[in-house]
Design an enzyme around this catalytic site. Structure first.
Site, PDB file in Angstrom:
ATOM      1  N   SER A 153     -13.734  -0.241  -2.357  1.00 54.63           N
ATOM      2  CA  SER A 153     -12.333  -0.551  -2.614  1.00 54.63           C
ATOM      3  C   SER A 153     -12.089  -2.055  -2.668  1.00 54.63           C
ATOM      4  CB  SER A 153     -11.479   0.150  -1.550  1.00 54.63           C
ATOM      5  OG  SER A 153     -10.132   0.183  -1.915  1.00 54.63           O
TER       6      SER A 153
ATOM      7  N   LYS B 106     -16.087   2.630  -5.457  1.00 59.35           N
ATOM      8  CA  LYS B 106     -14.720   3.160  -5.359  1.00 59.35           C
ATOM      9  C   LYS B 106     -13.755   2.129  -5.935  1.00 59.35           C
ATOM     10  CE  LYS B 106     -11.339   4.957  -2.125  1.00 59.35           C
ATOM     11  NZ  LYS B 106     -10.310   3.937  -2.214  1.00 59.35           N
TER      12      LYS B 106
END
Length: 187
Positions: free
Chosen positions: A83, A108
């Site tokens: 992320s 991600k």
């Protein structure tokens, strides 16, 4: 008696390391802010993409980056770097500011929003994705490949000698192949 003299100034660090291993991310704004604080003004950090196409490209705004522009920087990553941690690692690498050391990141590169429901619970929705400046993250699930693979850098591992070796021997070669020229030295 006169006061003791002040202690000598500490020598400037010969290298820097940003440890993003096992960093599962967090707020997108935090990744954008950290990346922006480490890059010269005007550098691309990430493009946010929604279902209708590109939304916005974020640029660094720092007049004075946190580190000297010529200071060697290693960013440590592993399979649990995700992320906004991935966003930071990729933005710094794609702007020729660091060398990624470790193993492939999680992949991600999606943006989530949490919708609070009336009963106090929440619903997490994927509302978009982000791309690094040179698109080095690949599609979601692929992750960023490090410049230097090193599996001996587990969390808590004292890695200064290995990083010093990597930065002194490999970083100039890796960064010289970079598509984005490094920032000019301060005048």
């Amino acid at each position: 008696p006169p006061p003791p003299p002040p202690p000598p100034a500490a020598p400037a660090p010969s290298m820097y390391a940003l440890d993003l291993r096992d960093n599962m991310g967090g707020l997108l704004s935090a990744g954008l802010a950290l990346s922006g604080d480490m890059l010269p003004k005007g550098r691309s950090i990430a493009t946010l993409i929604g279902s209708g196409g590109p939304l916005v490209t974020h640029l660094s705004e720092s007049e004075a980056p946190l580190l000297p522009p010529d200071a060697p920087l290693a960013v440590l990553v592993n399979g649990l770097t995700a992320s906004s941690g991935e966003l930071t690692a990729a933005a710094l690498r794609d702007n020729c500011r660091c060398v990624l050391v470790g193993s492939r990141t999680l992949g991600k590169s999606t943006i989530q929003a949490i919708v609070r429901l009336s009963d106090g619970s929440g619903l997490q929705l994927t509302i978009g994705k982000f791309e690094s400046p040179a698109k080095s993250l690949g599609p979601p699930g692929e992750g960023a490949e490090p410049d230097v693979w090193s599996t001996g850098l587990g969390p808590g591992h004292t890695c200064a000698p290995e990083l010093a070796r990597i930065l002194s021997r490999r970083a100039p070669t890796i960064l010289s192949r970079c598509a984005v020229p490094p920032p000019p030295p301060p005048s």
